[in-house]
Design an enzyme around this catalytic site. Structure first.
Site, PDB file in Angstrom:
ATOM      1  N   GLY A 248       0.827  -1.207   0.000  1.00 24.96           N
ATOM      2  CA  GLY A 248       0.000   0.000   0.000  1.00 24.96           C
ATOM      3  C   GLY A 248       0.852   1.244   0.000  1.00 24.96           C
ATOM      4  N   PHE A 249       1.680   1.388   1.049  1.00 18.49           N
ATOM      5  CA  PHE A 249       2.620   2.510   1.190  1.00 18.49           C
ATOM      6  C   PHE A 249       1.918   3.862   1.189  1.00 18.49           C
ATOM      7  CE2 PHE A 249       4.615  -0.890  -1.410  1.00 18.49           C
ATOM      8  CZ  PHE A 249       5.384  -1.457  -0.407  1.00 18.49           C
ATOM      9  N   ILE A 474      -0.888  -4.902   5.020  1.00 23.56           N
ATOM     10  CA  ILE A 474      -0.439  -4.405   3.721  1.00 23.56           C
ATOM     11  C   ILE A 474       0.940  -4.971   3.363  1.00 23.56           C
ATOM     12  CG2 ILE A 474      -1.840  -2.333   3.866  1.00 23.56           C
ATOM     13  CD1 ILE A 474       0.608  -0.764   4.708  1.00 23.56           C
ATOM     14  N   THR A 476       3.070  -5.988   5.955  1.00 20.69           N
ATOM     15  CA  THR A 476       3.977  -5.703   7.060  1.00 20.69           C
ATOM     16  C   THR A 476       4.170  -6.870   8.005  1.00 20.69           C
ATOM     17  OG1 THR A 476       2.142  -4.859   8.368  1.00 20.69           O
ATOM     18  CG2 THR A 476       3.332  -3.272   7.018  1.00 20.69           C
ATOM     19  N   ALA A 518       0.743  -1.752  14.698  1.00 26.87           N
ATOM     20  CA  ALA A 518       1.259  -2.697  15.689  1.00 26.87           C
ATOM     21  C   ALA A 518       0.879  -2.254  17.091  1.00 26.87           C
ATOM     22  CB  ALA A 518       2.770  -2.825  15.552  1.00 26.87           C
ATOM     23  N   ILE A 638      10.420  -4.490  20.115  1.00 26.17           N
ATOM     24  CA  ILE A 638      10.270  -5.090  18.791  1.00 26.17           C
ATOM     25  C   ILE A 638       9.534  -6.413  18.958  1.00 26.17           C
ATOM     26  CG2 ILE A 638      11.456  -5.888  16.726  1.00 26.17           C
ATOM     27  CD1 ILE A 638      11.751  -2.866  17.328  1.00 26.17           C
ATOM     28  N   GLN A 647      10.737  -4.660   7.455  1.00 26.97           N
ATOM     29  CA  GLN A 647      10.124  -3.343   7.354  1.00 26.97           C
ATOM     30  C   GLN A 647      11.174  -2.257   7.145  1.00 26.97           C
ATOM     31  OE1 GLN A 647       6.560  -1.925   7.779  1.00 26.97           O
ATOM     32  NE2 GLN A 647       6.843  -3.711   6.494  1.00 26.97           N
ATOM     33  N   GLU A 714       7.409   3.491   8.738  1.00 32.82           N
ATOM     34  CA  GLU A 714       7.932   4.706   8.109  1.00 32.82           C
ATOM     35  C   GLU A 714       9.397   5.008   8.408  1.00 32.82           C
ATOM     36  OE1 GLU A 714       3.669   5.851   7.227  1.00 32.82           O
ATOM     37  OE2 GLU A 714       4.625   4.759   8.844  1.00 32.82           O
TER      38      GLU A 714
END
Length: 749
Positions: A248-249, A474, A476, A518, A638, A647, A714
């Protein structure tokens, strides 16, 4: 154990994707792959001019073609909602959203002007080639440099986008008085999204006015809300199902025009319809905007910032005021008492831009991080040392303390792994054969957010657990991390956990974007599982002869299918015995997680990174290779180091594309993007990507989200393009301030 602190053998462990097999075997279905009996196919006819009106549209030849069922244009489209507000989706900027086939007006080149419906894809495609459109053209403007003269500050802010803060101190006077100054202009070319999966919508006609919509979207509830408002339907009539999104981004944050067209055709023809955009048509809607920037820095001789002035002018469409955060990062990363930030828009005859991975941040950070590198070179100060001298201990744009910040440690760990201490600071001083070698670095920063999200957990008598929320995956790894969180919450193996997402019938979730999924969906899933756990423990205490009868929840552990005494694991009650004793075959709980308002008032949450880049430049040909990247990322806890690393790698590749390759080229005479294909719009390929080393900096954060997670979607792109540009300068001695850095810019002059 603190119930809102994740603990267990899955959280924090590198796990393979639970949906990996479905994806590699082709059983995972995407929006354009769902089917239905008597499925019709739609093919979009794209407009050829940038501004004007449709004078005449001839569909007779298309309608005469065997297999063509209908051709929709502005002249025969069904009636839809009248008010602009009905076309506004969850993330729409201020303005009047684009309405496909609304009237004869042409607002940008490539906008849809007709939809051909056929019994087969080939019939629709061939019919589209027979549609003839005549236009009356008007003068257009697509050149930001010319339109910038009429730039304006948006009168209404876009929801969720912080405008620049008010000036503090006197940045102009401090700049004039500073002994060391820099004032330069920077820009980044517009870029288009090119995910592997093109935008597509399959609408399944269920009868009686009910439809199931399979849409490429980063939030099924956004699609559902758009469809119900535009077509006057109830939520019960529209179910949106999108279990997988092939990248998607940001391109899937807003419903794109193929959704409107597919639903329109299905409702009118009362048949199932699929519309898939071509790769060419993927260039006919939103993109990362062209932005012109000016950065002026004033410093003391020791490199202490005395003045920051950062201005940006961004392109937007004529019908919406698209906005993103571009300039705020400069004061967010660095301390300075005199700061003036300004952000303006300029109207262009193009489609509205749309969020692209870390919208605004890599643009603004490229300018600021490049300017700092220039100052470091001029002062003879190491670039890391200059940043440390101006390190921001709090968020100076808001005055709030950080929930956590381990950027200093990121500089340290990244520099050590990269070997930064061996860098000769003199430009053109490092060489290997015919290639000049350059080392550059930059800081990165992105918001760490959490959104209100609901989730449901259902424990069955056989010990299986299902968790569900409407969020999207998407690419991830959302399926996997939610399974990890749920498994740990009840002490189950991951094989016992199934995850349902991407369905509007599931508990409420916002769009997947902003790196908040998340933290948001993960916290909601954990809360729902903890509610199941509490009920299960209550039932276990009531089992006849229960060894847990007089214990507290803090004194037990959930392991396998048992609740055991932490002090004596041989004493336990099985899940099944507890449920049978209570006379239930399933325990179901739905919970909502949301950010703490008090925490939001007091603290600002961000992820941070230190990016180090090595480039090699062929001195004669100007060819640039990025041979090494080390990205040290501080992003809280994490969940899954394996998918998390992916990612960051993906974000870094985006940054390499921004720095060296990606550029949507407008012919301003035509007002049209000309390189609308993957042959001429260059994205990094396998041969362009070499060693990318990711370091996750240990960072504890008990404020940013209930599970201590910040998000990673991001931060990987933030700072990357700047680090590469700084490395190119170090290698060649040439400072390129306009991305992408192409061969002509290195060899020119």
């Amino acid at each position: 154990m603190n119930e809102m602190s994740p603990a267990g053998r899955h959280f924090g462990s590198p796990r393979s994707r639970v949906d990996g097999k479905a994806k590699v075997t082709g059983t995972a279905r995407y929006a354009g792959e769902f089917t239905a009996p008597d499925l019709l196919h739609g093919y979009v006819v794209s407009g050829a001019v940038a501004k004007g009106k449709i004078a005449r549209i001839d569909t007779a030849a298309a309608l005469a073609l065997p297999g063509v069922v209908q051709v929709f244009t502005h002249e025969n489209r069904p009636r839809t909602a009248w008010l602009d507000r009905n076309y506004r989706d969850e993330v729409a900027p201020p303005g009047a959203p684009f309405r496909p086939l609304y009237d004869e007006a042409i607002q940008y080149s490539g906008q849809p002007v007709a939809l051909v419906i056929g019994e087969s894809f080939e019939a629709a495609r061939d019919g589209a080639a027979l549609v003839r459109v005549e236009y009356v053209t008007e003068a257009h403007e697509t050149d930001l440099e010319k339109a910038a003269a009429a730039a304006y500050e948006p009168p209404k802010a876009r929801s969720g986008i912080a405008p620049p803060p008010k000036p503090k101190g006197d940045a102009a006077a401090a700049f004039d008085a500073a002994p060391r100054k820099l004032r330069e202009e920077y820009s980044v070319a517009p870029e288009h999204h090119n995910p592997m999966e093109p935008h597509a919508t399959t609408v399944v006609w269920e009868g009686d006015g009910k439809i199931t919509v399979h849409d490429k979207i980063q939030g099924v509830l956004n699609t559902q809300g758009y469809v119900t408002k535009v077509f006057g339907l109830s939520a019960e009539d529209v179910r949106v199902v999108s279990p997988f999104v092939g990248g998607g981004f940001g391109s899937g944050l807003r419903p794109q025009y193929q959704l409107f067209l597919a639903v329109m055709a299905a409702m009118e023809l009362k048949r199932s319809v699929r519309v898939v955009l071509t790769r060419d048509q993927m260039f006919t809607f939103g993109y990362r905007p062209h932005v012109l920037q000016t950065v002026a820095l004033g410093m003391e001789q020791d490199g202490t910032l005395q003045s920051i002035r950062h201005e940006a002018v961004s392109g937007t469409s004529t019908y919406e005021d698209y906005q993103e955060v571009v300039v705020n990062w400069s004061n967010g990363l660095y301390h300075c008492d005199n700061v003036e930030l300004r952000y303006r828009l300029a109207k262009l005859d193009t489609a509205t831009p749309i969020d692209m991975r870390a919208p605004g941040a890599p643009l603004g950070q490229f300018a600021m991080e490049s300017a700092l590198d220039e100052m470091a070179h001029g002062l003879g100060v190491d670039p890391i040392e200059l940043r440390l001298r101006n390190y921001a201990e709090s968020d100076e744009t808001t005055g709030k303390h950080f929930t956590s910040k381990e950027l200093r440690r990121a500089y340290e760990l990244g520099a050590e792994r990269f070997g930064w201490a061996k860098r000769d600071p003199r430009p053109r001083s490092m060489r290997e054969g015919r290639e000049l070698v350059g080392w550059g670095m930059a800081s990165g920063m992105w918001e760490a957010m959490m959104q209100k999200t609901s989730a449901r957990a259902v424990l069955a008598l056989d010990g299986t657990l299902e968790v569900a929320t409407a969020t999207a995956d998407i690419g991830t790894g959302t399926y996997t991390i939610l399974a990890q969180i749920a498994a740990d919450a009840l002490g189950l193996p991951m094989e016992k956990v199934s995850v349902r997402i991407g369905d509007s019938s599931l508990p409420m979730s916002p769009i997947e974007g902003g790196s908040w999924t998340a933290a948001s969906a993960g916290s909601a899933v954990q809360a729902a599982c903890f509610a199941v756990r509490e009920r299960l423990f209550r039932d276990a205490r009531r089992v006849e002869g229960s060894p847990l009868a007089n214990t507290l929840l803090d004194h037990v552990a959930f392991a396998g299918d048992r609740i055991v005494l932490a002090a004596d694991p041989s004493r336990f009650v099985t899940f099944a015995d507890a449920m049978r004793s209570a006379g239930v075959e399933r325990i179901e709980r739905e919970e909502t997680a949301k950010p703490s308002m008090l925490t939001q008032m007091r603290y600002a949450g961000y992820t941070h990174s230190a990016v180090f880049a090595e480039v090699r430049v062929d001195e004669e040909l100007g060819v640039i290779r990025v041979t090494r990247i080390v990205d040290a990322v501080a992003a809280g806890k994490i969940i899954n180091p394996k998918t998390a690393r992916s990612q960051i790698i993906g974000g870094v590749v985006f940054g390499i594309g921004m720095a060296l390759a990606e550029e949507s080229l407008l012919d301003h005479r035509l007002g049209r993007f000309m390189n609308h294909n993957l042959a001429e719009y260059h994205v990094p390929a396998n041969a362009d990507i070499h060693d990318i080393d990711v370091i996750f900096v240990p960072e504890e954060d008990d404020k940013v989200s209930p599970i201590g997670v910040k998000g990673l979607g991001e931060i990987g792109i933030c700072g990357t393009a700047a680090a590469i540009a700084n490395a190119v300068f170090h290698a060649t001695g040439r400072r390129v301030r306009h991305l992408p850095i192409t061969i002509d810019k290195l060899l020119d002059g």
